[in-house]
Structure formats: structure tokens, C-alpha cells
Scaffold this active site. Structure first.
Site, PDB file in Angstrom:
ATOM      1  CB  CYS A 157      19.975-101.876  14.878  1.00 18.92           C
ATOM      2  SG  CYS A 157      18.838-102.044  13.494  1.00 18.92           S
ATOM      3  CB  CYS A 184      23.770 -97.765  10.981  1.00 16.13           C
ATOM      4  SG  CYS A 184      22.497 -96.711  11.673  1.00 16.13           S
ATOM      5  CB  CYS A 228      29.169 -82.718   4.212  1.00 17.07           C
ATOM      6  SG  CYS A 228      28.994 -82.398   2.446  1.00 17.07           S
ATOM      7  CD  GLN A 249      22.825 -79.531   8.354  1.00 14.51           C
ATOM      8  OE1 GLN A 249      22.835 -80.750   8.323  1.00 14.51           O
ATOM      9  NE2 GLN A 249      23.848 -78.817   7.923  1.00 14.51           N
ATOM     10  CE1 TYR A 253      28.406 -74.352  -3.849  1.00 19.14           C
ATOM     11  CE2 TYR A 253      29.876 -73.331  -2.247  1.00 19.14           C
ATOM     12  CZ  TYR A 253      29.660 -73.872  -3.496  1.00 19.14           C
ATOM     13  OH  TYR A 253      30.695 -73.943  -4.400  1.00 19.14           O
ATOM     14  CG  ASP A 285      27.136 -75.927   4.640  1.00 20.82           C
ATOM     15  OD1 ASP A 285      27.754 -76.997   4.425  1.00 20.82           O
ATOM     16  OD2 ASP A 285      26.107 -75.872   5.334  1.00 20.82           O
TER      17      ASP A 285
END
Length: 453
Positions: free
Chosen positions: A76, A85, A410, A285, A314, A383
Site C-alpha cells: 500500500c 492497517c 473478538c 460481518q 449478543y 459473541d
């Protein structure tokens, strides 16, 4: 070494020993740790100290004397500036190993758990995976542009492409930007609160190829709206064009009002054969290929036979719930966002899944009430957001005693914390499987199943 013996702007030589959870390299000067972005383990570097605290400091890399074998050239052009990123300089195999190590180390340090952590499930091609692009609009050098914010700022980077965004969505952002500029649309100014356009968002459905463009504006009136819509539909293969109106002086992207300007209100995608209607504001997602991998882990862990009652805490728009409903006796889902529950009910209807019940509310309040009313889960799926499960919910799980708790996480830190509570309460976990949902970033998803002993 004491921090007082080091000075800001001093150049130091050091060897990088490890990576932090946010991907910064860690090196030590006589035991005093320095955190250095973009440095990799094994590298010998020269760095300039930028900040000193009592127990640790920060530095900026100046030169690499010995280069890691895992270092690659970021493809990039704006990687060094962009905040999107953080791991493009690390080989993809190196990223997968880093994520596995993060999970394993967190399990031991926070959870005091000795569980197997297999290799991270990664992507064959870790680029162009995001089905949603969401970029602020602003003036750069006097011209309208749209791009990500520069690291630690609200300055927009003028970018022609984003390598982690789906190509169709990426092209749609650039075309939309050109069309808005053509009609002299004024970008929103955070300082003055003036301007017409705040954000451009695109959503792309991987399985159907449908594309939605969302224009987030400050007011309903948008100059040359009809012409903008005409150009978008002429130049792009688009299913839906939506306007969201956000008049508030805020960093929050969306306002309360959303209206369809052209085409459908929704686009449709599928996960594991389940159809999902996705609106402008639906939670969905962002990596469709890895979502299938992640959910397959959850489905396999649940080992449903068709006789089980499942509770999905959730539950969002019902994405895991509906995948499990195909193999369960009944699935109950709870979610605090009412629009998500409305989406979940609509998606259940879309798939003719009548063995589902969805309720709006906090998981830690609704599930105890269900339990009092005699609804007992054989399998309970969680989740949760990054903060993990609420303490009351964990207490209810330990009282309800479902045979299995499938935990999709996560945040390895809160996963380890919650697993410790559940294992102390009579559950057992044998492995935690990391899944790479967000290549080129430090974000980690993981799945585990806790079984009642």
C-alpha cells in the site's frame, strides 16, 4: 535503566524481542522497555525516543541494522500514514503466528489456562476481503477527497484505492467521490459544522454481487441530488442508493434518519446457505469468507442433533442463530439493539425458520428472565463485544448449567477472563481456535467450546 538516564529525542540502539498486542515492537535498554511501531522481533535497530514514562517509553524507528526474515515491503502506497492497517510490513505467515501467540500467551497470563491453541485459520488471499467501505469526505489541497484518517489524527489521506476493500466497493467509493466533486458538493467541516457530505459508505454482498452506496449528509437537501443519482446508476452496477442524514456536530458516523434514494432498501447475501437482508445500518460481518470459517467452528463446536434448545446472547441480526437453527430444536436470541432484532426476525422469516425467538434487551437481563420462565439452554452461544460477557450473564450461565457454552470472541483478554470464571464454575475447555477475520491488522477472533464436567 531508569527513565531519567534516557532523554527525549535521544537515539538508541536495541534489539526487538517481541510484539505488543497492537503490533509494536518491544526492545529494552538495560531492562527499560521501549515500544517502537513497525519494528519486528529479531531486528537490530536505531530508534529515536519520542516519549518517556516511569516504567516504559516510546520511540520511532530510524534505521534497521539487522532485518527480520519476516519483514515484507507493504504494497500500500499510504501504509506509513494511514490508520487502517498495522501489520502490512509483517509476512502473512508471520501475522498468523503473531495472532496465535497472542491468544496462547493471553490464555496463560490472564486465564491461567493451559489449553491447546492451534494455528490461526487464515485466508488463502488476505487482500480485498472487506465487504464494507466507510470513508470520511473532506478537502485535501482544495479538492474534494475521500479516504481514511491519518494515524492519530482527523486529517484525511487522499487515496485512490484500499487493498483490503472489495474491489467493487473500492471502485464505487472512487466513482462516488468523482461524481460529488463534479457537482461541487461541499464536504462537511468538523471545525465549523458546515458542508453537505460527511461520509461515503459502500456495502457489497459477496454471494449475490449486489452493491449499496450510502451517502451520509448533514441535511436532507443535497444539491444536484437527482444528477448525482443519475451518474451513479449510469456508471456503476448498483442495487441500492441510500441517504443517511446526520445533522449533529459529532464524530458518530450515522444519524437517526435513513431513506432510500434509488433501488432496493436492502442488499442480500448468504452465509452457510442462510439468506440475510442487509440494510445501510445492519450489523454484518465485514469478511464474508472468514465469517463462514468462524461460524463453521461455532457450528461444529455446538454438535447439534436437532433436539437441543440454543440461546444466542449478543445475537445481532441473527447470523449465528439462524445458522444453528437449521440443526436445533429451538433458538432464542437476545440483542440490545432493537433494529438488529427486527432484522433477525425478518431474516428468520426470509429463510422460513419458525423455530426461532428474538427479543430486544440486555443479555444479562433477558436470559435470567428466560431462565426463571423455564427456558433452559442445552447450548449457549456468546459473541460479546470487546468488553466480554457481563458478570450477571456469567452467573446465570453457571446457574443454568448448559451442557456447552460456545464462545466467539473478538478480544483474547476478556475471553481468557470469562473462561477462567466458567472453568472455576465447573466447565472445561480443551482448545481455543484463533481465526483471522482482519488480515493486515492486529484484530484477533477466536472460538472455544466449554463443556460442563
Amino acid at each position: 535503566m531508569e527513565a531519567s538516564l534516557l532523554k527525549k529525542n535521544q537515539s538508541v540502539e536495541l534489539t526487538i524481542e517481541d510484539l505488543t498486542h497492537d503490533g509494536s515492537g518491544v526492545g529494552k535498554i538495560d531492562g527499560y522497555p521501549l515500544f517502537i511501531p513497525n519494528a519486528l522481533p529479531g531486528e537490530k535497530i536505531t530508534a529515536k525516543i519520542t516519549k518517556l514514562n516511569k516504567n516504559y517509553g516510546f520511540a520511532r524507528m530510524e534505521n534497521i541494522e539487522v532485518v527480520s526474515a519476516e519483514r515484507v515491503e507493504p504494497p500500500c502506497a499510504v501504509y506509513s500514514k494511514c490508520g487502517g492497517c498495522s501489520l502490512q510490513h509483517l509476512s502473512y505467515d508471520g501475522q498468523l503466528a503473531f495472532k496465535r501467540n497472542q491468544v496462547e500467551e493471553t490464555m496463560k497470563r490472564i486465564g491461567k489456562l493451559n489449553v491447546e491453541v492451534p494455528d490461526t485459520l487464515g485466508m488463502e488471499n488476505p487482500w480485498r476481503y472487506r465487504n464494507k467501505s466507510q470513508v470520511p469526505v473532506g478537502f485535501v489541497n482544495g479538492k474534494l477527497t475521500a479516504g481514511f484518517y491519518q494515524k492519530r489524527s482527523h486529517d484525511i489521506i487522499d487515496m485512490s484505492t484500499c487493498l483490503i476493500h472489495n474491489e467493487k466497493g473500492d471502485v464505487a467509493v472512487q466513482k462516488t467521490r468523482e461524481i460529488l466533486a463534479k457537482y461541487g458538493t461541499e464536504p462537511y467541516d468538523e471545525k465549523t459544522g458546515k458542508g453537505d457530505i460527511r461520509h461515503i459508505m459502500t456495502r457489497f454482498a459477496h454471494t449475490t454481487g449486489q452493491l449499496m452506496i450510502v451517502l451520509v449528509t448533514t441535511k436532507e437537501r443535497l444539491p444536484f441530488k437527482a444528477e448525482i443519482i443519475q451518474d451513479l446508476t449510469n456508471q456503476l452496477e448498483v442495487t441500492s442508493i441510500v441517504q443517511n442524514i446526520n445533522p449533529q456536530k459529532t464524530n458518530v458516523i450515522f444519524g437517526d434518519r435513513t431513506k432510500t434514494l434509488w433501488g432496493s432498501d436492502i442488499i442480500e447475501d448468504t452465509i452457510h446457505g442462510i439468506r440475510f437482508a442487509i440494510s445501510a445500518r445492519s450489523f454484518y460481518q465485514v469478511n464474508p469468507l472468514q465469517t463462514e470459517v468462524l461460524y463453521q467452528q461455532a457450528i461444529d463446536s455446538a454438535e447439534l442433533t436437532g433436539e437441543e434448545t440454543v440461546i444466542d446472547a449478543y445475537c445481532g441480526i441473527g447470523s449465528i442463530s439462524l445458522c444453528l437453527a437449521k440443526k436445533a430444536k429451538h433458538v432464542y436470541g437476545v440483542e440490545i439493539v432493537d433494529q438488529a432484532i427486527q432484522d433477525a426476525r425478518a431474516n428468520a422469516e426470509l429463510n422460513n425458520l419458525t423455530n426461532t425467538t428474538f427479543e430486544t434487551g440486555k443479555a444479562e437481563e433477558v436470559i435470567p428472565q428466560w431462565y426463571k420462565n423455564g427456558i433452559v439452554a442445552d447450548v449457549l452461544v456468546v459473541d460479546p463485544p470487546r468488553k466480554g460477557c457481563d458478570e450477571t450473564l456469567l452467573e446465570t450461565i453457571l446457574a443454568m448449567k448448559p451442557k456447552k457454552v460456545v464462545y466467539v470472541s473478538c478480544n483474547p483478554g476478556t475471553l481468557a477472563r470469562d473462561m477462567k470464571i466458567l472453568t472455576e464454575g465447573g466447565y472445561e475447555a480443551k482448545k481455543v481456535q484463533p481465526v483471522d477475520m482482519f488480515p493486515m491488522t492486529t484484530h484477533i477472533e477466536a472460538v472455544t467450546v466449554l463443556t460442563l464436567k
